[in-house]
Write a protein that holds these residues in place. Structure first.
Motif, mmCIF file in Angstrom:
data_model
loop_
_atom_site.group_PDB
_atom_site.id
_atom_site.type_symbol
_atom_site.label_atom_id
_atom_site.label_comp_id
_atom_site.label_asym_id
_atom_site.label_seq_id
_atom_site.Cartn_x
_atom_site.Cartn_y
_atom_site.Cartn_z
ATOM 1 N N LEU A 96 2.125 29.179 -43.821
ATOM 2 C CA LEU A 96 3.352 29.484 -42.773
ATOM 3 C C LEU A 96 4.273 28.218 -43.103
ATOM 4 O O LEU A 96 4.356 27.694 -43.869
ATOM 5 N N ALA A 97 5.654 28.511 -42.384
ATOM 6 C CA ALA A 97 6.771 28.027 -42.116
ATOM 7 C C ALA A 97 6.312 26.540 -41.478
ATOM 8 O O ALA A 97 5.450 26.728 -41.078
ATOM 9 N N PRO B 103 6.591 23.706 -38.895
ATOM 10 C CA PRO B 103 6.636 23.502 -37.703
ATOM 11 C C PRO B 103 7.965 23.467 -37.256
ATOM 12 O O PRO B 103 8.396 24.597 -36.361
ATOM 13 N N LEU C 122 11.389 30.917 -33.669
ATOM 14 C CA LEU C 122 10.761 31.282 -32.162
ATOM 15 C C LEU C 122 11.399 31.720 -30.876
ATOM 16 O O LEU C 122 11.881 31.954 -29.624
ATOM 17 N N SER D 119 4.051 34.569 -36.438
ATOM 18 C CA SER D 119 3.322 33.511 -37.379
ATOM 19 C C SER D 119 4.927 33.987 -38.395
ATOM 20 O O SER D 119 5.056 34.818 -39.168
ATOM 21 N N VAL D 120 5.822 32.217 -38.193
ATOM 22 C CA VAL D 120 6.716 32.289 -39.050
ATOM 23 C C VAL D 120 6.067 31.748 -40.273
ATOM 24 O O VAL D 120 5.567 30.926 -40.520
ATOM 25 N N TYR E 164 0.135 23.977 -29.394
ATOM 26 C CA TYR E 164 -1.128 23.524 -29.054
ATOM 27 C C TYR E 164 -2.086 24.656 -29.179
ATOM 28 O O TYR E 164 -1.929 25.903 -29.311
ATOM 29 N N TYR E 165 -3.303 24.379 -28.703
ATOM 30 C CA TYR E 165 -4.514 25.625 -29.250
ATOM 31 C C TYR E 165 -4.507 25.741 -27.282
ATOM 32 O O TYR E 165 -4.005 24.930 -26.579
ATOM 33 N N LYS E 166 -4.887 26.993 -27.366
ATOM 34 C CA LYS E 166 -4.214 27.953 -25.939
ATOM 35 C C LYS E 166 -5.678 28.583 -25.841
ATOM 36 O O LYS E 166 -5.769 29.417 -26.810
ATOM 37 N N PHE F 174 4.798 25.811 -28.657
ATOM 38 C CA PHE F 174 4.821 26.077 -29.880
ATOM 39 C C PHE F 174 3.794 25.003 -29.959
ATOM 40 O O PHE F 174 4.269 23.679 -29.581
ATOM 41 N N ALA G 67 -0.142 31.003 -35.321
ATOM 42 C CA ALA G 67 -0.381 30.329 -36.620
ATOM 43 C C ALA G 67 -1.485 31.023 -37.582
ATOM 44 O O ALA G 67 -2.010 30.669 -38.867
HETATM 45 C C1 A3T Z 1 -4.319 27.165 -32.558
HETATM 46 C C2 A3T Z 1 -3.786 28.753 -31.879
HETATM 47 O O1 A3T Z 1 -4.859 28.040 -31.005
HETATM 48 C C3 A3T Z 1 -2.450 28.472 -31.256
HETATM 49 N N1 A3T Z 1 -2.261 30.526 -30.876
HETATM 50 C C4 A3T Z 1 -1.494 28.341 -32.515
HETATM 51 O O2 A3T Z 1 -1.423 29.533 -33.075
HETATM 52 N N2 A3T Z 1 -1.217 27.147 -32.719
HETATM 53 C C5 A3T Z 1 0.225 27.421 -33.468
HETATM 54 C C6 A3T Z 1 1.535 27.444 -32.677
HETATM 55 O O3 A3T Z 1 1.189 27.332 -31.767
HETATM 56 C C7 A3T Z 1 2.055 26.240 -33.851
HETATM 57 N N3 A3T Z 1 2.747 26.836 -34.950
HETATM 58 C C8 A3T Z 1 2.285 26.029 -36.032
HETATM 59 N N4 A3T Z 1 3.177 26.563 -37.337
HETATM 60 C C9 A3T Z 1 3.667 27.587 -36.916
HETATM 61 C C10 A3T Z 1 3.751 28.770 -37.271
HETATM 62 N N5 A3T Z 1 4.619 29.121 -38.646
HETATM 63 N N6 A3T Z 1 4.167 30.164 -37.266
HETATM 64 C C11 A3T Z 1 3.855 30.184 -35.700
HETATM 65 N N7 A3T Z 1 3.278 29.214 -35.253
HETATM 66 C C12 A3T Z 1 3.644 27.840 -35.296
HETATM 67 O O4 A3T Z 1 1.741 25.166 -33.706
HETATM 68 C C13 A3T Z 1 0.060 25.538 -33.911
HETATM 69 C C14 A3T Z 1 -1.067 24.710 -34.569
HETATM 70 O O5 A3T Z 1 -0.439 26.167 -35.720
#
Ligand code: A3T
Length: 147
Positions: free
Chosen positions: A88-89, A91, A98, A44-45, A119-121, A117, A82
């Motif tokens: 959180l930073a 996007p 990253l 998480s950034v 997506y729901y995964k 980056f 996230a």
């Molecule tokens: C959702 C869950 O299944 C999935 N694993 C997910 O987390 N998706 C995140 C990250 O891919 C990205 N994202 C957005 N902001 C950030 C951040 N500050 N740092 C890292 N990722 C980020 O955007 C998505 C929604 O927050």
């Protein structure tokens, strides 16, 4: 930056849905991914990282290298996640950080995959369960307090 590092037999993901209005554009091939014998790094950034992203990249790479050498992993899975922070930073900053970490790890000789980056995964992970298999690290740019 918050990192959760899991030394794994494998990590595989499958992109499900958009989690941002404009997620990172990806190819058909990037919709699924898998690595075996891998150090999975969920990241998480954070807002504080925006003050000096390059420093946070270098500190993160150093920490990942340190853990990888301790667990003898030469494959790294950079996984945007996230859910490790409530600050959180933005996007666009997070994605750049990253992407740069991915680049720098390759420069250091690792085989690297990065999960898409924004997506729901779905993902499956097989943690090895040895004493160093589950670690977390917090990284802050100098001058910032750890929250
Ligand atoms: C959702 C869950 O299944 C999935 N694993 C997910 O987390 N998706 C995140 C990250 O891919 C990205 N994202 C957005 N902001 C950030 C951040 N500050 N740092 C890292 N990722 C980020 O955007 C998505 C929604 O927050």
């Amino acid at each position: 930056m918050r990192m959760l590092l899991i030394h794994s037999d494998y990590l595989e993901y499958e992109v499900k849905d958009k989690a941002l209005k404009s997620p990172e554009p990806i190819s058909e091939e990037q919709k699924k991914g898998r690595l075996e014998e891998v150090l999975a790094v969920f990241m998480s950034v954070e807002k504080a990282d925006e003050s000096n992203p390059e420093e946070v990249v270098e500190k993160a790479v150093a920490e990942i290298k340190d853990v990888a050498s301790q667990v003898k992993a030469n494959r790294i899975f950079v996984y945007p996640f996230a859910h490790l922070s409530s600050e959180l930073a933005k996007p666009d900053v997070a994605l750049k950080v990253l992407q740069r970490i991915e680049e720098r790890l390759r420069e250091e000789g690792f085989e690297v995959k990065r999960a898409p980056f924004g997506y729901y995964k779905a993902f499956r992970l097989s943690c090895k369960g040895h004493p160093l298999a589950e670690l977390s690290r917090t990284i802050v740019p100098s001058g910032e307090a750890v929250s």
